[in-house]
Design a protein around this motif. Structure first.
Motif, short mmCIF file in Angstrom:
data_model
loop_
_atom_site.label_atom_id
_atom_site.label_comp_id
_atom_site.label_asym_id
_atom_site.label_seq_id
_atom_site.Cartn_x
_atom_site.Cartn_y
_atom_site.Cartn_z
N ILE A 285 0.88 -1.16 -0.14
CA ILE A 285 0.02 0.12 0.09
C ILE A 285 0.77 1.14 0.11
O ILE A 285 0.53 2.12 -0.81
CB ILE A 285 -0.76 -0.15 1.16
N LEU A 286 1.92 1.34 0.81
CA LEU A 286 2.81 2.55 0.84
C LEU A 286 3.60 2.47 -0.38
O LEU A 286 3.71 3.93 -0.80
CB LEU A 286 3.96 1.97 2.01
N LEU A 287 4.01 1.40 -1.06
CA LEU A 287 4.74 1.51 -2.47
C LEU A 287 3.69 1.88 -3.30
O LEU A 287 4.07 3.12 -4.37
CB LEU A 287 5.56 0.31 -2.83
N GLY A 288 2.33 1.51 -3.33
CA GLY A 288 1.44 2.08 -4.25
C GLY A 288 1.02 3.57 -4.13
O GLY A 288 1.18 4.24 -5.13
N CYS A 289 0.95 4.08 -2.84
CA CYS A 289 0.80 5.39 -2.60
C CYS A 289 2.02 6.25 -2.94
O CYS A 289 1.80 7.56 -3.49
CB CYS A 289 0.86 5.69 -0.95
N PHE B 33 11.58 3.46 -13.11
CA PHE B 33 12.53 2.70 -13.16
C PHE B 33 13.32 2.38 -11.50
O PHE B 33 13.45 1.49 -11.01
CB PHE B 33 13.74 2.61 -14.11
N ALA B 34 13.40 3.89 -10.80
CA ALA B 34 13.77 3.62 -9.66
C ALA B 34 12.85 2.99 -8.71
O ALA B 34 13.27 2.31 -8.05
CB ALA B 34 14.02 5.06 -9.04
N ALA B 35 11.64 3.18 -8.79
CA ALA B 35 10.61 2.64 -8.05
C ALA B 35 10.64 1.00 -8.41
O ALA B 35 10.63 0.14 -7.12
CB ALA B 35 9.22 3.32 -8.37
N MET C 27 11.58 -2.16 -5.62
CA MET C 27 10.66 -3.15 -5.45
C MET C 27 11.40 -4.36 -5.78
O MET C 27 11.25 -5.36 -4.82
CB MET C 27 9.48 -2.96 -6.24
N ILE C 28 12.09 -4.61 -6.78
CA ILE C 28 12.54 -5.99 -7.11
C ILE C 28 13.91 -6.11 -6.08
O ILE C 28 13.99 -7.30 -5.62
CB ILE C 28 13.09 -5.80 -8.62
N LEU D 271 14.51 -10.32 0.43
CA LEU D 271 13.57 -11.16 1.27
C LEU D 271 13.69 -12.50 0.53
O LEU D 271 13.56 -13.47 1.44
CB LEU D 271 12.15 -10.53 1.08
N LEU D 272 13.63 -12.90 -0.76
CA LEU D 272 13.75 -14.16 -1.38
C LEU D 272 14.89 -14.87 -0.78
O LEU D 272 14.73 -15.99 -0.44
CB LEU D 272 13.50 -14.03 -2.71
#
Lengths: 192, 132
Positions: free
Chosen positions: B55-59, B109-111, B115-116, B122-123
């Motif tokens: 949600i935060l990333l989406g915002c 691209f930065a966003a 995310m990736i 985490l993976l």
């Protein structure tokens, strides 16, 4: 508190199934023995022992290491047995305690000396079967796992002083049951 | 007291001949078989990136987009779409004319890489935990 060669909890929490299988292998005999001696039924004891390890797996992340891992596992096993007994709602009536003097203990010793190891093993198992669940758990953990009073208190949710008294009473009850079993043997020995 | 000691000693010798009982030989396998569906369930339900972070990333993404689209009128040194679609005066076109293609792409691209990158960390952590 860490025991020697203790299974790696971090690895188990990370999803290492082999490490959890090692934990089960390490503690299954004690857990099963406690369950069997409390419930007096092999199938139920096996079921309860399995339930114990499933509970251990589910709540392992809550284990903070305040006590030994074994103490924590035995406490879960003990509580699971109590739950099962409650469901059965039949608690074994305790044997009345009689004062046991040194002479009587000595005469039982002589009778036991005449038995071969397997006979003695069979006798003690039969006598422990007659004990109340709590007494059976106390003696099993005290003599097999050599847990001290403090650890036994943690497992059975009792004060150290209560554990001490409980142990004394459990021994006395066991001695009385053994005496009943050995009565004919003792009389034969006495007559010789 | 002496009798208590004798009783204690006697019980110890009694238990010396006794041994621990063993459950069925396939006990461990049975326990593990019961645990397998539970651990799968646990894996299925635990998202790598928690909902709140999505949600935060989406915002952040929506905020960035609006910020870029809000820059109407600022001349872009690069491609200006308004030249190719002259005469059509809608807010979308106006907004599009404010798009500085290179910068917007940069933001996206930065966003995306953030995310990736986060997912990869985490993976990796999750896989290392399983292989340990």
């Amino acid at each position: 508190m860490r025991e020697d060669n203790q299974p790696n909890i971090t690895a188990i929490l990370g999803g290492d199934a082999k490490e959890f299988a090692r934990l089960v292998d390490r503690y299954k005999n004690v857990v099963f023995t406690v369950a069997l001696r409390m419930l007096k039924n092999t199938e139920e004891a096996e079921e309860v022992a399995q339930d114990t390890f499933i509970k251990v797996f589910k709540s392992l992340k809550k284990f903070k290491g305040e006590s030994k891992l074994s103490t924590w596992i035995y406490r879960i096993a003990y509580n699971t047995c109590l739950d099962r007994l409650k469901r059965r709602s039949q608690d074994r009536q305790n044997v009345a305690i009689e004062e046991m003097n040194g002479f009587e203990v000595g005469s039982m010793d002589n009778a036991l000396d005449n038995m071969v190891r397997s006979e003695r093993q069979e006798l003690i198992r039969a006598c422990v079967q007659k004990l109340a669940p709590k007494d059976a758990a106390l003696l099993t953990l005290f003599y097999f796992e050599e847990k001290n009073l403090n650890e036994l208190g943690r497992i059975l949710k009792m004060k150290e002083s209560a554990v001490k008294v409980g142990l004394f009473r459990a021994r006395a009850r066991l001695a009385k049951i053994v005496k009943e079993y050995l009565e004919p043997e003792i009389i034969t020995n006495y007559e010789r | 007291m002496k009798d208590d000691k004798a009783l204690e000693e006697w019980t110890r010798t009694l238990f010396d001949v006794d041994e621990l009982e063993s459950p069925s030989p396939d006990f461990t396998r049975k326990v593990m078989a019961q645990l397998q569906p539970q651990s799968v369930e646990r894996l299925r339900h635990s998202a790598l990136i928690p909902k709140w972070l999505w949600i935060l990333l989406g915002c952040c993404f929506v905020g960035c987009t609006f910020f870029v689209l809000g820059q109407v009128g600022i001349a872009s040194p690069q491609i200006e779409y308004s030249h190719s679609i002259e005469g059509i005066n809608t807010w979308v076109v106006e907004a599009a004319s404010g798009l500085r293609f290179a910068d917007s792409l940069g933001y996206i691209f930065a966003a995306l890489s953030a995310m990736i990158g986060f997912q990869v960390i985490l993976l990796k952590k999750q896989l290392q935990g399983r292989m340990a």
